[in-house]
Design a protein around this motif. Structure first.
Motif, mmCIF file in Angstrom:
data_model
loop_
_atom_site.group_PDB
_atom_site.id
_atom_site.type_symbol
_atom_site.label_atom_id
_atom_site.label_comp_id
_atom_site.label_asym_id
_atom_site.label_seq_id
_atom_site.Cartn_x
_atom_site.Cartn_y
_atom_site.Cartn_z
ATOM 1 N N ALA A 172 -0.813 3.861 0.931
ATOM 2 C CA ALA A 172 -0.202 4.168 2.388
ATOM 3 C C ALA A 172 -1.086 4.469 3.267
ATOM 4 C CB ALA A 172 1.288 4.019 2.046
ATOM 5 N N GLU A 173 -1.107 5.434 2.651
ATOM 6 C CA GLU A 173 -1.785 6.752 3.654
ATOM 7 C C GLU A 173 -3.379 6.027 3.986
ATOM 8 O OE1 GLU A 173 -3.747 11.523 3.900
ATOM 9 O OE2 GLU A 173 -2.569 10.503 2.120
ATOM 10 N N LEU A 174 -3.539 5.477 3.018
ATOM 11 C CA LEU A 174 -5.438 4.669 3.240
ATOM 12 C C LEU A 174 -5.438 3.908 4.458
ATOM 13 C CD1 LEU A 174 -8.073 5.600 2.630
ATOM 14 C CD2 LEU A 174 -8.617 3.533 1.328
ATOM 15 N N ARG A 175 -4.424 3.226 4.054
ATOM 16 C CA ARG A 175 -4.139 1.763 5.068
ATOM 17 C C ARG A 175 -3.730 2.095 6.767
ATOM 18 N NH1 ARG A 175 -0.647 -0.635 2.115
ATOM 19 N NH2 ARG A 175 -2.283 -2.141 1.358
ATOM 20 N N SER A 176 -2.792 3.847 6.514
ATOM 21 C CA SER A 176 -2.202 4.064 7.839
ATOM 22 C C SER A 176 -3.183 4.028 8.406
ATOM 23 C CB SER A 176 -1.233 4.224 8.109
ATOM 24 O OG SER A 176 -1.777 6.334 6.763
ATOM 25 N N LYS A 177 -5.052 4.111 7.952
ATOM 26 C CA LYS A 177 -5.932 5.482 8.671
ATOM 27 C C LYS A 177 -6.890 4.495 8.963
ATOM 28 C CE LYS A 177 -5.904 9.576 7.126
ATOM 29 N NZ LYS A 177 -6.573 10.913 6.234
ATOM 30 N N LEU A 178 -7.169 3.261 7.895
ATOM 31 C CA LEU A 178 -7.676 2.249 7.639
ATOM 32 C C LEU A 178 -7.545 1.126 9.448
ATOM 33 C CD1 LEU A 178 -10.063 2.429 4.345
ATOM 34 C CD2 LEU A 178 -10.277 3.673 6.760
ATOM 35 N N ARG A 179 -6.350 0.647 9.204
ATOM 36 C CA ARG A 179 -5.998 -0.726 9.794
ATOM 37 C C ARG A 179 -6.258 -0.444 11.053
ATOM 38 N NH1 ARG A 179 0.224 -1.393 8.157
ATOM 39 N NH2 ARG A 179 -0.220 -3.851 8.432
ATOM 40 N N GLY A 180 -6.708 0.915 11.684
ATOM 41 C CA GLY A 180 -6.592 1.245 13.254
ATOM 42 C C GLY A 180 -8.108 1.395 13.746
#
Length: 566
Positions: A172-180
């Motif tokens: 979830a932390e990885l997704r929050s940083k990379l999806r932007g």
């Protein structure tokens, strides 16, 4: 006024009937009721506009052919015998000189098409740049040699013992940083299709190297202030202009598809030099400090080099080729001391050394096999009587003194007691395997295949013991992914993010013009796209080794993209 013909009378009558019919249907009012302007269409994405426009080279017109009689001119019928002998001697001398000049021109043309094996400086690599541009390039390359940036590897046990809740939190932390991540820079870094890429680990820069189809190396400082160039197209908006600065070096020769740069690797010890492999059958090393390009290794014209990898110490290089073999080259010794091993009967498209257990190498072949090889056991193989020489099929490999171990010799050795652990595992795919790479921890492998599937393996560290055998299990995850690139796109390869400080994940291009990011478990993190600015397949990808929110990609026309926070 002359009387109308029968044809003209019928024509006028038809016109009158049509006019009356239109008035009855009241089309005049219908047309008047229509909107005066069509709805405005969505603006189409424009390709990034190069700021450096190359001038078209005009070829000099070849001299027209003339007959020997016209070149000689009129011959005096009353000339003396002595004058005739002198004239004929001059004519023979002239013809001999012309033949010599023609042979020299043909030899120069042939030499221009051969690979270059000598040392090259910056001036020879960028002969079309001015002194100011060469000075800027030299300063930029030398600036990154002030600090050492060794290739880092993660611990083999990292992220291995997480429970489901912890793993969900990491993803979830990885997704929050990379999806932007957004498109923050674009440029036409190379003139032709991008074949390979590597991201420099300098944390304060976005310096990316791209190799193209015609042997050209593009160096892109994506966040640098662009040069001020006068606009040549009034309709080019700032969002469609190039970003950063780039330089193009003709690293391999000739500048044709015979010199495609198939692989790029930075020096793993300090990142102060760049190794490049090419279809011109050479491997070169570009030093950032001196700007010199030197040849490291070369094969004969029949053997194309597909990829390389280096051990963490930077002392040993492993090379895969189109004949199905791998070459071990000790960079501390002369290149004639290389050893060639036949591991497959078809092309090996990629190889990868385990970053934490560098004795283990994975190879991907057109024979549909992914093989795991323990390279600690190669030394006991004794050279066959035919070495140095050529394999049985007649194709020669390497230099004249390269030791050759054909596939029969290698197969026979792996069946002996000492060599039984050399081939540690083999997994078949439905079609050819285009790539296979270890993750930064050295425990996961991702493979890409023409059967439109990405496969993931995860190995327990206990498997890497010298006498242990790998489990003959299927991959734990299979992902459907369109890999049918055809002949006009670079083969899609899943590339691990080399940053060892984050949860393992990899990037791969998508035929729908997006950049896909997956975790080491096969979960999709995000799909980066921008239809207004990206209208081509981002076939080649790479990531920053030290900064999480950085990725770069290149397409089939040489246009490259930097993905970063807006």
């Amino acid at each position: 006024m002359p009387p109308l013909s029968q044809y003209e009378i019928e024509r006028e009558a038809n016109i009158a009937r049509n006019r009356a019919l239109l008035e009855q249907l009241e089309l005049t009012q219908a047309v008047a009721s229509l909107p005066s302007k069509a709805p405005k269409a969505e603006p189409k994405a424009k390709p990034v506009q190069p700021s450096k426009r190359s001038k078209a080279s005009k070829e000099a017109e070849a001299p027209r052919r003339q007959s020997a009689r016209l070149r000689r001119g009129a011959v005096d019928p009353n000339e003396a015998p002595s004058q005739k002998r002198k004239r004929e001697a001059e004519e023979e001398e002239r013809l001999a000189k012309e033949a010599e000049e023609r042979l020299e021109a043909e030899e120069r043309a042939r030499a221009a098409k051969r690979p270059r094996h000598h040392d090259l400086d910056i001036q020879a690599l960028v002969d079309d740049l001015g002194a100011e541009d060469i000075s800027t390039l030299t300063e930029s390359l030398q600036a990154i040699t002030k600090e050492e940036y060794p290739r880092r590897a993660a611990d083999i046990h990292s992220y291995a013992d997480l429970d489901d809740e912890q793993e969900e939190r990491e993803v979830a932390e990885l997704r929050s940083k990379l999806r932007g991540l957004k498109v923050v820079a674009r440029a036409k870094v190379t003139e032709d299709r991008v074949y390979s890429a590597v991201y420099h680990p300098e944390p304060s820069k976005d310096l990316i190297f791209f190799g193209d189809k015609h042997g050209q190396l593009g160096i892109w400082d994506a966040r640098a202030a662009p040069d001020e160039v006068a606009d040549e197209d009034d309709d080019v908006t700032p969002t469609n202009k190039e970003s950063g600065k780039y330089w193009r070096l003709q690293l391999h020769w000739p500048a044709t598809s015979k010199s495609s740069i198939s692989c790029l690797k930075l020096n793993p010890v300090n990142s102060h030099s760049l190794y490049s492999t090419s279809y011109d059958c050479t491997i070169r090393n570009l030093s950032f400090g001196s700007g010199a390009s030197t040849e490291v290794f070369s094969t004969t014209d029949n053997t194309l080099i597909s990829s390389i990898d280096l051990t963490p110490t930077g002392a040993d290089m492993w090379i895969s080729d189109a004949l199905g073999g791998v070459t071990h080259l000790d960079l501390r010794e002369d290149k004639s001391k290389a050893r060639w091993y036949g591991l497959s009967d078809q092309k090996i498209g990629s190889l990868s050394l385990n970053p934490t257990q560098p004795n283990f190498m994975v190879t991907a072949s057109n024979s549909r096999a992914l093989r795991l090889v323990d390279i600690r056991l190669d030394a006991p193989i004794t050279p066959p009587p035919s070495s140095p020489g050529a394999p049985e099929d007649g194709n020669s490999v390497g230099t004249d003194e390269t030791l050759i171990f054909d596939s029969a010799t290698v197969s026979e050795y792996t069946q002996t007691k000492r060599g039984e652990g050399c081939l540690r595992g083999e997994w078949r795919h439905d079609k050819s395997v285009s790539s296979a790479y270890w993750d930064p921890r050295g425990r996961s492998i991702v493979s890409t295949s023409y059967d439109d599937t990405l496969r993931l393996w995860d190995f327990n560290p206990s498997c890497f013991a010298k006498n242990s055998s790998f489990p003959s299990a299927r991959p734990f995850s299979r992902l459907r992914h369109n890999c049918q690139t055809g002949r006009w796109l670079t083969i899609l390869r899943a590339q691990w993010t080399p940053n060892p400080d984050v949860y393992p994940h990899f990037t791969i291009g998508n035929m729908d013009h997006s950049l896909d990011i997956f975790t080491c478990k096969g979960d999709l993190i995000t799909r980066l796209s921008d239809p207004k600015r990206i209208t081509a397949v981002q076939a080649v990808t790479c990531s920053h080794p030290n900064v999480l929110e950085r990725a770069a990609s290149g397409n089939g026309s040489g246009r490259c993209v930097l993905w970063a926070p807006a």
